[in-house]
Design an enzyme around this catalytic site. Structure first.
Site, PDB file in Angstrom:
ATOM      1  CB  CYS A   1      -3.770   9.049   5.445  1.00  0.00           C
ATOM      2  SG  CYS A   1      -3.205   7.336   5.516  1.00  0.00           S
TER       3      CYS A   1
ATOM      4  CG  HIS B   1      -0.348   9.430   8.365  1.00  0.00           C
ATOM      5  ND1 HIS B   1      -1.708   9.328   8.219  1.00  0.00           N
ATOM      6  CD2 HIS B   1      -0.069  10.765   8.345  1.00  0.00           C
ATOM      7  CE1 HIS B   1      -2.237  10.534   8.137  1.00  0.00           C
ATOM      8  NE2 HIS B   1      -1.266  11.422   8.191  1.00  0.00           N
TER       9      HIS B   1
ATOM     10  CG  ASP C   1      -0.948  14.631   9.853  1.00  0.00           C
ATOM     11  OD1 ASP C   1      -1.831  13.983   9.268  1.00  0.00           O
ATOM     12  OD2 ASP C   1      -0.293  14.185  10.826  1.00  0.00           O
TER      13      ASP C   1
END
Length: 507
Positions: A58, A164, A182
């Protein structure tokens, strides 16, 4: 046998507290924020947006999206002829196989952004307030020259997972909501979240480091990136060098018996950490053999010319001559004007072949897993501008073999030659003396204020001054100085958060 893990197709986005970007409410928020001028950063981000390619990538995916949105040229190929940031290229601060297995920390992502040629401002939650976050966010989403990457814990949004990273694509002032783009698109779609909840999600502790998460602002550097040298903190060697600059060097300079430049340089070279030279890496152009052909493209030729020009300018400095004499003063050699056997082109070509093969394969295999089978020097036509030298190698890994070409800055030999004959050619590649010279030039001028002998201080400051350097070399040195300043700040302020990456910063 271990039980098979059930496969998953996405997750249902908990709403509230989040609002799906594609829902009627999400579209309304988008339209109103667009009219208010706080969606300007959305368009360059969505134009280059990508899904993270690994569950723990991520941070890498977020950074790749932002670097491409800012139109920062990586200066090296991704695939084919194209230069483009991809997760597989973001390994200057942490090996990708390690990130794939364990994730990456806040500090390492900031380090990667610096290494990739961006300006970075990082803020942990204990050093700012929600009002600071809102102010910085509004500035970024109202323009296209700055983007905000958030580091947060998913629990605040009732989502599955833990730590994240994702870029923020917009802000709705009336509802005080931020749009999270995202990068785990296989899991959750883009969604709006209350800024208060985003702040609470940032204001959480990464258990592996004991430090709070936060956010970072990424923007383009106003100065050109380096062409031949870059600072690397991939192997943690920067920590010993940072300690040397911050703690050891000031004490060393106070020695009373240092009264001339050779004595000072001799002391500096003797006291350098064993891995000091590996802090400064030199950048070569790597391509697969089948992509190369018999000639260099115009862009390849221009970049190679700039590298050769910078390298020659390093060697034309008086500092290089003195460092060379000190470096080899106690080493017997038949010709002290040539690089030492330790810097033989054969060895360097083999090392670079393996690194190039690792990069071309996506950097997911450790570099020491590659073995260079053969190296060969050949001449290629530089787009009608004479011959240039290319080092070709055959690299073996796990039974497969691939050919790699490296375009090194060097003078053209009279003929092609292979393996043991390489070192007999007239060459011009960055040796350890070049790297030490560049390192001394790149250290901040205030580093030398502790020299007690005023005459020596004045002479040495003249020697390492960038004022009289040619423009290409000056740009190179100032770029490295900015990188070193960031690493020094990490040493003093702890912004490089831990020696081990976080297993929590995953999707």
């Amino acid at each position: 046998m271990a039980a098979a893990v059930a496969s998953l197709y996405r997750r249902v986005l908990p709403s509230p507290p989040a609002v799906d970007f594609a829902s009627p409410e999400g579209k309304r928020l988008f339209a109103e924020a667009l009219a208010a001028g706080t969606m300007e950063g959305f368009f360059p981000l969505v134009s280059v947006f990508q899904t993270q390619s690994e569950p723990a990538f991520c941070g890498l995916a977020s950074l790749a999206v932002v670097l491409n949105a800012l139109a920062i040229d990586p200066g090296r190929r991704w695939k084919g002829p194209w230069r483009w940031f991809d997760e597989s290229m973001l390994d200057c601060c942490e090996p990708l196989d390690k990130v794939k297995a364990e994730g990456i920390t806040f500090g390492k992502v900031a380090c990667l952004a610096h290494c990739s040629g961006a300006d970075v401002e990082s803020f942990r939650a204990n050093r700012v307030t929600i009002h600071d976050l809102r102010r910085h966010l509004i500035r970024c989403v109202s323009s296209q020259d700055c983007h905000l990457i958030a580091s947060y814990h998913r629990k605040a949004f009732q989502q599955t997972g833990t730590g994240h990273f994702s870029p923020i694509g917009g802000y709705h002032a009336g509802q005080d909501m931020a749009l999270i783009l995202d990068v785990a698109r296989f899991k959750y779609p883009p969604h709006w979240v209350p800024l208060q909840l985003l702040w609470e999600a940032m204001n959480t502790t990464d258990d592996s480091t004991g430090l709070l998460r936060g956010f970072m602002l990424i923007s383009r550097q106003t100065a050109a990136p380096s062409s031949l040298y870059t600072v690397s903190c991939r192997d943690e060697n920067w920590k010993s060098m940072a300690k040397y600059c911050v703690e050891d060097l000031p004490n060393l300079l106070k020695a009373e018996n240092l009264d001339n430049v050779p004595a000072l340089l001799s002391r500096l070279i003797e006291s350098l950490p064993a891995d000091a030279e590996s802090l400064i890496k030199w950048v070569v152009e790597v391509r697969r053999k089948e992509e190369g052909g018999p000639s260099l493209s115009k862009e390849e030729k221009e970049r190679l010319f700039l590298k050769e020009n910078v390298l020659q300018q390093v060697r034309d400095t008086r500092l290089f001559a003195i460092v060379h004499d000190q470096q080899y003063a106690n080493k017997p050699c038949c010709n002290c004007s040539s690089p030492s056997e330790e810097d033989s082109l054969t060895r360097i070509a083999a090392v670079v072949c393996c690194q190039g093969a690792a990069m071309l394969s996506g950097n997911l295999v450790p570099r020491d897993a590659f073995c260079c089978k053969e190296t060969c020097m050949k001449c290629v036509q530089a787009n009608g501008d004479g011959l240039k030298t290319v080092i070709s190698g055959s690299v073996v890994s796990e039974g497969s073999e691939q050919g790699v070409d490296m375009l090194l800055p060097m003078s053209s030999p009279g003929a092609s030659s292979c393996n043991s004959n390489l070192k007999n050619n007239v060459i011009k590649y960055p040796s350890s003396v070049d790297v030490l010279t560049v390192l001394l030039l790149a250290l901040h001028p205030n580093t030398w204020l502790g020299i007690t002998d005023e005459k020596l201080k004045a002479e040495f400051q003249t020697l390492i001054s960038t004022d009289s350097l040619p423009d290409d070399l000056k740009r190179e040195i100032l770029h490295l100085r900015r990188q070193l300043y960031y690493l020094k700040a990490c040493k003093e302020e702890g912004c490089e958060d831990a020696e081990q990456p976080s297993p929590k910063q995953q999707s």
